[in-house]
Design a protein around this motif. Structure first.
Motif, mmCIF file in Angstrom:
data_model
loop_
_atom_site.group_PDB
_atom_site.id
_atom_site.type_symbol
_atom_site.label_atom_id
_atom_site.label_comp_id
_atom_site.label_asym_id
_atom_site.label_seq_id
_atom_site.Cartn_x
_atom_site.Cartn_y
_atom_site.Cartn_z
ATOM 1 N N LEU A 71 0.894 -1.168 0.000
ATOM 2 C CA LEU A 71 0.000 0.000 0.000
ATOM 3 C C LEU A 71 0.927 1.212 0.000
ATOM 4 O O LEU A 71 1.609 1.471 0.978
ATOM 5 C CB LEU A 71 -0.915 0.013 1.226
ATOM 6 N N ASP A 72 0.961 1.907 -1.125
ATOM 7 C CA ASP A 72 1.966 2.945 -1.317
ATOM 8 C C ASP A 72 1.479 4.356 -1.014
ATOM 9 O O ASP A 72 2.243 5.179 -0.519
ATOM 10 C CB ASP A 72 2.484 2.890 -2.759
ATOM 11 N N VAL A 73 0.217 4.619 -1.316
ATOM 12 C CA VAL A 73 -0.298 5.977 -1.137
ATOM 13 C C VAL A 73 -1.699 5.923 -0.537
ATOM 14 O O VAL A 73 -2.580 5.233 -1.061
ATOM 15 C CB VAL A 73 -0.357 6.757 -2.468
ATOM 16 N N LEU A 74 -1.890 6.635 0.558
ATOM 17 C CA LEU A 74 -3.221 6.855 1.132
ATOM 18 C C LEU A 74 -3.630 8.277 0.822
ATOM 19 O O LEU A 74 -2.874 9.222 1.077
ATOM 20 C CB LEU A 74 -3.212 6.639 2.643
ATOM 21 N N ILE A 75 -4.843 8.449 0.287
ATOM 22 C CA ILE A 75 -5.393 9.783 0.070
ATOM 23 C C ILE A 75 -6.622 9.912 0.957
ATOM 24 O O ILE A 75 -7.669 9.314 0.701
ATOM 25 C CB ILE A 75 -5.750 10.012 -1.414
ATOM 26 N N ASN A 76 -6.477 10.663 2.038
ATOM 27 C CA ASN A 76 -7.568 10.892 2.979
ATOM 28 C C ASN A 76 -8.476 11.975 2.404
ATOM 29 O O ASN A 76 -8.268 13.162 2.605
ATOM 30 C CB ASN A 76 -7.005 11.355 4.331
ATOM 31 N N ASN A 77 -9.501 11.522 1.675
ATOM 32 C CA ASN A 77 -10.379 12.451 0.982
ATOM 33 C C ASN A 77 -11.781 12.530 1.576
ATOM 34 O O ASN A 77 -12.460 13.551 1.434
ATOM 35 C CB ASN A 77 -10.461 12.040 -0.500
ATOM 36 N N ALA A 78 -12.237 11.479 2.246
ATOM 37 C CA ALA A 78 -13.607 11.457 2.773
ATOM 38 C C ALA A 78 -13.835 12.628 3.722
ATOM 39 O O ALA A 78 -13.007 12.908 4.591
ATOM 40 C CB ALA A 78 -13.868 10.140 3.492
ATOM 41 N N GLY A 79 -14.940 13.309 3.529
ATOM 42 C CA GLY A 79 -15.249 14.450 4.387
ATOM 43 C C GLY A 79 -16.670 14.914 4.169
ATOM 44 O O GLY A 79 -17.313 14.546 3.179
ATOM 45 N N VAL A 80 -17.147 15.710 5.092
ATOM 46 C CA VAL A 80 -18.503 16.267 4.969
ATOM 47 C C VAL A 80 -18.470 17.757 5.278
ATOM 48 O O VAL A 80 -17.648 18.224 6.063
ATOM 49 C CB VAL A 80 -19.502 15.566 5.914
ATOM 50 N N GLY A 81 -19.372 18.468 4.650
ATOM 51 C CA GLY A 81 -19.504 19.895 4.910
ATOM 52 C C GLY A 81 -20.524 20.167 6.006
ATOM 53 O O GLY A 81 -21.313 19.294 6.375
ATOM 54 N N ILE A 82 -20.497 21.377 6.512
ATOM 55 C CA ILE A 82 -21.462 21.781 7.537
ATOM 56 C C ILE A 82 -21.531 23.304 7.554
ATOM 57 O O ILE A 82 -20.509 23.979 7.426
ATOM 58 C CB ILE A 82 -21.057 21.227 8.927
ATOM 59 N N THR A 83 -22.731 23.831 7.636
ATOM 60 C CA THR A 83 -22.909 25.281 7.695
ATOM 61 C C THR A 83 -23.898 25.633 8.796
ATOM 62 O O THR A 83 -24.718 24.814 9.207
ATOM 63 C CB THR A 83 -23.447 25.841 6.360
ATOM 64 N N LYS A 110 -3.491 5.742 11.048
ATOM 65 C CA LYS A 110 -2.992 4.734 11.989
ATOM 66 C C LYS A 110 -3.042 3.328 11.394
ATOM 67 O O LYS A 110 -2.163 2.494 11.662
ATOM 68 C CB LYS A 110 -3.822 4.767 13.281
ATOM 69 N N ALA A 111 -4.071 3.079 10.577
ATOM 70 C CA ALA A 111 -4.239 1.745 10.005
ATOM 71 C C ALA A 111 -3.205 1.433 8.925
ATOM 72 O O ALA A 111 -2.812 0.275 8.757
ATOM 73 C CB ALA A 111 -5.649 1.593 9.430
ATOM 74 N N VAL A 112 -2.744 2.454 8.184
ATOM 75 C CA VAL A 112 -1.806 2.191 7.078
ATOM 76 C C VAL A 112 -0.342 2.300 7.504
ATOM 77 O O VAL A 112 0.539 1.761 6.825
ATOM 78 C CB VAL A 112 -2.057 3.135 5.877
ATOM 79 N N LEU A 113 -0.061 2.977 8.586
ATOM 80 C CA LEU A 113 1.334 3.208 8.971
ATOM 81 C C LEU A 113 2.130 1.919 9.202
ATOM 82 O O LEU A 113 3.294 1.836 8.775
ATOM 83 C CB LEU A 113 1.408 4.101 10.216
ATOM 84 N N PRO A 114 1.598 0.879 9.852
ATOM 85 C CA PRO A 114 2.409 -0.338 10.037
ATOM 86 C C PRO A 114 2.882 -0.935 8.712
ATOM 87 O O PRO A 114 4.041 -1.371 8.611
ATOM 88 C CB PRO A 114 1.455 -1.281 10.774
ATOM 89 N N GLN A 115 2.019 -0.965 7.697
ATOM 90 C CA GLN A 115 2.420 -1.514 6.397
ATOM 91 C C GLN A 115 3.464 -0.621 5.733
ATOM 92 O O GLN A 115 4.451 -1.113 5.161
ATOM 93 C CB GLN A 115 1.201 -1.657 5.480
ATOM 94 N N MET A 116 3.290 0.685 5.818
ATOM 95 C CA MET A 116 4.255 1.598 5.202
ATOM 96 C C MET A 116 5.607 1.533 5.907
ATOM 97 O O MET A 116 6.656 1.630 5.266
ATOM 98 C CB MET A 116 3.700 3.029 5.194
ATOM 99 N N ARG A 117 5.595 1.351 7.219
ATOM 100 C CA ARG A 117 6.856 1.167 7.952
ATOM 101 C C ARG A 117 7.552 -0.108 7.503
ATOM 102 O O ARG A 117 8.765 -0.144 7.315
ATOM 103 C CB ARG A 117 6.594 1.110 9.462
ATOM 104 N N LYS A 118 6.764 -1.155 7.312
ATOM 105 C CA LYS A 118 7.303 -2.435 6.857
ATOM 106 C C LYS A 118 7.955 -2.299 5.480
ATOM 107 O O LYS A 118 8.980 -2.919 5.200
ATOM 108 C CB LYS A 118 6.171 -3.467 6.821
ATOM 109 N N GLN A 119 7.350 -1.475 4.625
ATOM 110 C CA GLN A 119 7.864 -1.253 3.266
ATOM 111 C C GLN A 119 9.038 -0.276 3.232
ATOM 112 O O GLN A 119 9.720 -0.159 2.232
ATOM 113 C CB GLN A 119 6.752 -0.667 2.375
ATOM 114 N N HIS A 120 9.215 0.485 4.346
ATOM 115 C CA HIS A 120 10.177 1.584 4.392
ATOM 116 C C HIS A 120 9.864 2.642 3.332
ATOM 117 O O HIS A 120 10.751 3.281 2.778
ATOM 118 C CB HIS A 120 11.615 1.077 4.209
ATOM 119 N N SER A 121 8.583 2.824 3.067
ATOM 120 C CA SER A 121 8.163 3.832 2.092
ATOM 121 C C SER A 121 6.658 4.037 2.202
ATOM 122 O O SER A 121 5.929 3.157 2.668
ATOM 123 C CB SER A 121 8.511 3.404 0.667
#
Length: 266
Positions: A71-83, A110-121
């Motif tokens: 898993l090379d790239v996480l894009i945290n895009n989910a979001g909601v607006g509020i007014t 937090k969920a992706v960091l262990p795999q990225m640490r394992k990959q060193h990237s």
């Protein structure tokens, strides 16, 4: 090998645009939705994930790693607006906004960091907002949740630098998406002392409807992916939206506040 991308909230809007664009450039793309069964014919694979549910986060991340071995790239895009006037927004809606826009991204990271640490990237891109650089009237809760994510990234980058993992923010301005349809609007009340809220709400929706194609955000994502050492902050949007951030740091607080008051005719 092609890089493996996970995009939260990849079923529509900016997330869908990013996913299609990256797939066209040879990446292996996974998106997420709370209702993946509705997207069987989507341009890229959609997994079930609710950013407010840690179990579903862990399951989706594990599914990607099992299928691809990386898993090379996480894009945290989910979001909601509020007014709405902050005084009149129910606490449950404020909590929902922060759970989606701030605590959700934290838990996915937090969920992706262990795999990225394992990959060193690895690379994590948080989609924030230009609104996160200033306290906008009647969008204060949204500004606060996105602004908190901007600051969180600054701290995270320092904590994870020894693992060869990069993190960056991309702050979009207004883009033509369906965010207005899913946004929580505090109801307009005849008895409310905040009579100007209605006109500001109309102005917000009008700006979104007349805004640019979100492909500009997708192109910025690709630029960051291809950058060896990404910066912390990137902005995408109309010139004046990006320039407003420059003014935020150059002008005295009261002068900038007066500028916002005049802009919103308050």
């Amino acid at each position: 090998m092609s890089k493996v991308i996970l995009i939260t909230g990849g079923s529509s809007g900016i997330g869908k645009s990013i996913g299609i664009f990256l797939k066209q450039h040879g990446f292996i793309v996974y998106g997420t939705s709370r209702s993946p069964q509705n997207y069987t014919n989507h341009p890229f694979k959609i997994l079930g994930l609710d950013v407010k549910d840690v179990t579903s986060i862990d399951k989706a991340v594990a599914e990607v790693i099992t299928a691809e071995g990386q898993l090379d790239v996480l894009i945290n895009n989910a979001g909601v607006g509020i007014t709405g006037p902050i005084e009149e927004i129910p606490e449950t809606e404020i909590l929902n906004n922060f759970n989606t826009n701030l605590f959700g991204p934290i838990n996915v990271i937090k969920a992706v960091l262990p795999q990225m640490r394992k990959q060193h990237s690895g690379l994590i891109i948080n989609i924030t907002s230009i609104a996160g650089y200033m306290g906008l009237p009647y969008r204060g809760v949204y500004s606060a949740s996105k602004g908190a994510l901007e600051l969180l990234t600054e701290a995270f980058r320092i904590e994870i630098k020894d693992f060869d993992i990069n993190m960056a923010n991309i702050a979009p301005g207004d883009f033509a998406t369906n965010i207005a349809a899913g946004r929580y609007h505090a109801p307009l009340k005849e008895e409310s002392p905040y009579k100007k809220y209605g006109s500001v709400l109309n102005d917000i929706d009008e700006h979104v409807n007349k805004s640019s194609d979100p492909i500009a955000v997708a192109k910025m994502v690709l630029k960051v992916i291809n950058t060896k050492k990404p910066k912390t902050h990137y902005k995408v949007g109309a010139f004046m939206q990006k320039f407003s951030i420059v003014l935020r740091f150059l002008l005295p607080d009261k002068v900038y506040e007066k500028m916002l008051i005049n802009h919103y005719k308050l």
